[in-house]
Design a protein around this motif. Structure first.
Motif, PDB file in Angstrom:
ATOM      1  N   ASN A  16      52.816  23.632  39.235  1.00  0.00           N
ATOM      2  CA  ASN A  16      53.913  23.968  38.324  1.00  0.00           C
ATOM      3  C   ASN A  16      53.400  24.311  36.933  1.00  0.00           C
ATOM      4  O   ASN A  16      53.908  25.225  36.270  1.00  0.00           O
ATOM      5  CB  ASN A  16      54.890  22.789  38.238  1.00  0.00           C
ATOM      6  N   ARG A  21      55.815  26.863  34.960  1.00  0.00           N
ATOM      7  CA  ARG A  21      57.139  26.272  35.140  1.00  0.00           C
ATOM      8  C   ARG A  21      57.310  25.011  34.306  1.00  0.00           C
ATOM      9  O   ARG A  21      58.429  24.556  34.070  1.00  0.00           O
ATOM     10  CB  ARG A  21      57.361  25.926  36.619  1.00  0.00           C
ATOM     11  N   SER A  22      56.217  24.435  33.895  1.00  0.00           N
ATOM     12  CA  SER A  22      56.248  23.284  32.995  1.00  0.00           C
ATOM     13  C   SER A  22      55.161  23.472  31.949  1.00  0.00           C
ATOM     14  O   SER A  22      54.235  24.256  32.153  1.00  0.00           O
ATOM     15  CB  SER A  22      56.030  21.975  33.774  1.00  0.00           C
ATOM     16  N   SER A  23      55.291  22.744  30.843  1.00  0.00           N
ATOM     17  CA  SER A  23      54.309  22.909  29.774  1.00  0.00           C
ATOM     18  C   SER A  23      54.192  21.615  28.983  1.00  0.00           C
ATOM     19  O   SER A  23      54.990  20.684  29.144  1.00  0.00           O
ATOM     20  CB  SER A  23      54.715  24.052  28.841  1.00  0.00           C
ATOM     21  N   SER A  26      57.132  19.961  26.751  1.00  0.00           N
ATOM     22  CA  SER A  26      58.267  19.235  27.313  1.00  0.00           C
ATOM     23  C   SER A  26      58.626  18.048  26.428  1.00  0.00           C
ATOM     24  O   SER A  26      57.770  17.517  25.702  1.00  0.00           O
ATOM     25  CB  SER A  26      57.927  18.735  28.721  1.00  0.00           C
ATOM     26  N   ARG A  88      69.313  20.773  31.746  1.00  0.00           N
ATOM     27  CA  ARG A  88      69.065  22.016  32.482  1.00  0.00           C
ATOM     28  C   ARG A  88      69.947  22.157  33.719  1.00  0.00           C
ATOM     29  O   ARG A  88      69.852  23.159  34.429  1.00  0.00           O
ATOM     30  CB  ARG A  88      67.593  22.092  32.899  1.00  0.00           C
ATOM     31  N   PRO A  91      67.294  20.848  39.055  1.00  0.00           N
ATOM     32  CA  PRO A  91      66.666  21.969  39.762  1.00  0.00           C
ATOM     33  C   PRO A  91      67.725  22.849  40.416  1.00  0.00           C
ATOM     34  O   PRO A  91      68.611  22.337  41.106  1.00  0.00           O
ATOM     35  CB  PRO A  91      65.794  21.266  40.819  1.00  0.00           C
ATOM     36  N   ARG A 145      57.160  20.616  45.053  1.00  0.00           N
ATOM     37  CA  ARG A 145      56.630  21.649  44.156  1.00  0.00           C
ATOM     38  C   ARG A 145      55.611  22.544  44.837  1.00  0.00           C
ATOM     39  O   ARG A 145      55.190  23.548  44.271  1.00  0.00           O
ATOM     40  CB  ARG A 145      56.032  20.981  42.909  1.00  0.00           C
ATOM     41  N   THR A 233      67.764  31.485  41.733  1.00  0.00           N
ATOM     42  CA  THR A 233      67.576  31.991  40.366  1.00  0.00           C
ATOM     43  C   THR A 233      67.084  33.427  40.412  1.00  0.00           C
ATOM     44  O   THR A 233      66.491  33.869  41.416  1.00  0.00           O
ATOM     45  CB  THR A 233      66.551  31.147  39.606  1.00  0.00           C
TER      46      THR A 233
END
Length: 234
Positions: A16, A21-23, A26, A88, A91, A145, A233
């Motif tokens: 991810n 998709r993530s950093s 966060s 958000r 998911p 994931r 999405t």
């Protein structure tokens, strides 16, 4: 198997990160959750390594620290779930109502299996298998994931929960059958608990109460802007 389960979780979250998709930007709650879970993975690997090396005395001492960490895992799991749903919408490949109800119940399933394992720690055949089942439950987020989750709608949640159980616990059952000629009942108890909790979760989540509870939980937050049902999405 302990190394394989931990590697699966780390691989899922690393993928991810690599895919963007993530950093590291966060929110703090996400990083805190990550630290808590990494600590638990460290406990699990350490405990298995100590038994493998025959150091039972140290295994028992470390075990009490690990036991005290279980409530922290549960609380942080619930907090990060709330953060995900309210900021958000959760998911997108999960129904919001399923995520809201099923996720906490599976977290409590992990805690129940771990507490059960600790309570029967003198019976090592039950202890190690119940701990194994509890760890397999935690593999869901990492395993999910690695899967093409949007393509698994509307079965994405079940894939992330039950595929790790099927693969990891299934491997344990096969190993028992080959080594001892029978499957230890602890495996069946672990599977039954997880499946039973999921059935209860679905009965609640897809009832009028479940829909109303979900609407109330995300009301007034950005999470309310998405459809409750899972969606693909862009």
């Amino acid at each position: 198997m302990a190394c394989l389960m931990v590697a699966t979780i780390l691989s899922g979250f690393s993928l991810n990160f690599i895919l963007g998709r993530s950093s590291l930007s966060s929110p703090l709650i996400v990083h805190a959750h990550g630290v808590v879970m990494l600590t638990w993975l460290g406990f699990y690997l350490t405990q298995n390594s100590l038994i493998f090396a025959g150091n039972v005395a140290l295994h028992r001492r470390v075990g009490w620290f690990a036991a005290a960490w279980v409530p922290v895992v549960v609380v942080m799991g619930l907090l990060v779930m709330r953060h995900s749903l309210q900021t958000r919408g959760g998911p997108p490949f999960f129904d919001q109502n399923e995520f809201l109800i099923s996720n906490p119940l599976q977290i409590f399933g992990f805690a129940t299996l771990t507490a059960w394992a600790i309570s029967v720690r003198r019976n090592t055949s039950w202890h190690r298998r119940l701990m194994f089942c509890g760890m397999a439950v935690l593999c869901g987020p990492g395993f999910g994931r690695l899967l093409p989750m949007p393509l698994l709608i509307p079965y994405a949640w079940y894939a992330s929960i039950f595929l790790p159980l099927a693969l990891f616990v299934g491997a344990g059952m096969i190993a028992d059958k080959r080594r001892y000629g029978r499957v230890h009942p602890a495996w069946l108890c672990g599977i039954a608990l997880s499946v039973g909790l999921q059935i209860v979760a679905d009965l609640i989540a897809y009832s009028p109460l479940g829909y109303s509870l979900t609407e109330w939980f995300v009301a007034g937050t950005p999470g309310a802007d998405r459809p409750m049902a899972a969606f693909m999405t862009p």
